[in-house]
Design an enzyme around this catalytic site. Sequence first.
Site, PDB file in Angstrom:
ATOM      1  N   ASP A  10     -32.385  17.761  25.231  1.00 55.51           N
ATOM      2  CA  ASP A  10     -31.087  17.967  25.874  1.00 55.51           C
ATOM      3  C   ASP A  10     -30.204  18.912  25.058  1.00 55.51           C
ATOM      4  OD1 ASP A  10     -29.135  17.637  27.808  1.00 55.51           O
ATOM      5  OD2 ASP A  10     -28.380  15.758  26.963  1.00 55.51           O
ATOM      6  N   ASN A  49     -32.208  15.970  37.858  1.00 53.63           N
ATOM      7  CA  ASN A  49     -31.905  17.391  37.604  1.00 53.63           C
ATOM      8  C   ASN A  49     -32.137  18.263  38.837  1.00 53.63           C
ATOM      9  OD1 ASN A  49     -33.228  17.345  34.209  1.00 53.63           O
ATOM     10  ND2 ASN A  49     -31.110  17.147  34.874  1.00 53.63           N
TER      11      ASN A  49
END
Length: 239
Positions: free
Chosen positions: A21, A69
């Site tokens: 991330d 996502n």
Amino acid sequence: MARNKIIQGTKIPQHIAIIMDGNGRWAKKRLMPRSFGHKQGMERMIGLMEHAFDLGVKYITVYALSTENLQRPKEELEGLYNLIRNHFTSYMERVCSKGVRLKAIGDTTLLPPDVQEILRNSEKKTEGNEGKGINIALCYGARAELVRATNIAVERGEKVTEESLAGLLYTGGQPDPELIIRTGKEVRLSNFLLYQSAYSELYFSDKMFPAFTDKDLEKAIVWFSSRTRRFGKTDEQLK
Ligand code: IPE
Ligand code: IPE
Ligand code: MG
């Protein structure tokens, strides 16, 4: 070389999972588009995989794209698919050349057909390899993975056990990740390996993924090695 330095007295996890991330924030800070962050992130991913295998790690699972996502803007997703189209095959050939098996885990049918084809080709080329593996999580969500596994059991008319359910997950047959690393400052799992992480050691780094170095990986492994893994027992019982 690096291997010997860290290995002295250090327990190396067999399976490491990484929540990669912070690509977007890393790029933003450099006044660059998010796609630049993803490109740098992909290169870092390959570097870390090579280093981890050099250190003796057997399985690496990387979270590259979550089910959630898929709600991101079309242009960002297209950018990610283009990275796979342009670089995935050659990068994976490099990492997998030393006997590593590649698996794409997640509902990859949600990806564009040509991207699915690229993944399938890499999987096929490496399917004879044993003992070392990369799982790349794409369109992956742990809840969806559990629902899928449960439905397979239902369709077979089977009652599940803890072991049989584990075997029906995408990671069936592999050891659970002993160490899960998340970069990018957030302290959450974001629907990643919820079943497999029951006893994982969780390591959170403030660094954005493209800035997470091989040395940072070693630091995480040394930290892992210092943990007492009790699995419910007392310290005395472990002796
Ligand atoms: C992780 O980086 C990679 C993907 C989810 C594809 P992000 O894209 O989430 O980066 P931040 O969190 O916005 O910085
Ligand atoms: C988790 O990152 C998924 C990946 C790294 C692929 P996100 O950036 O999507 O996580 P949230 O939305 O902040 O929880
Ligand atoms: Mg993020």
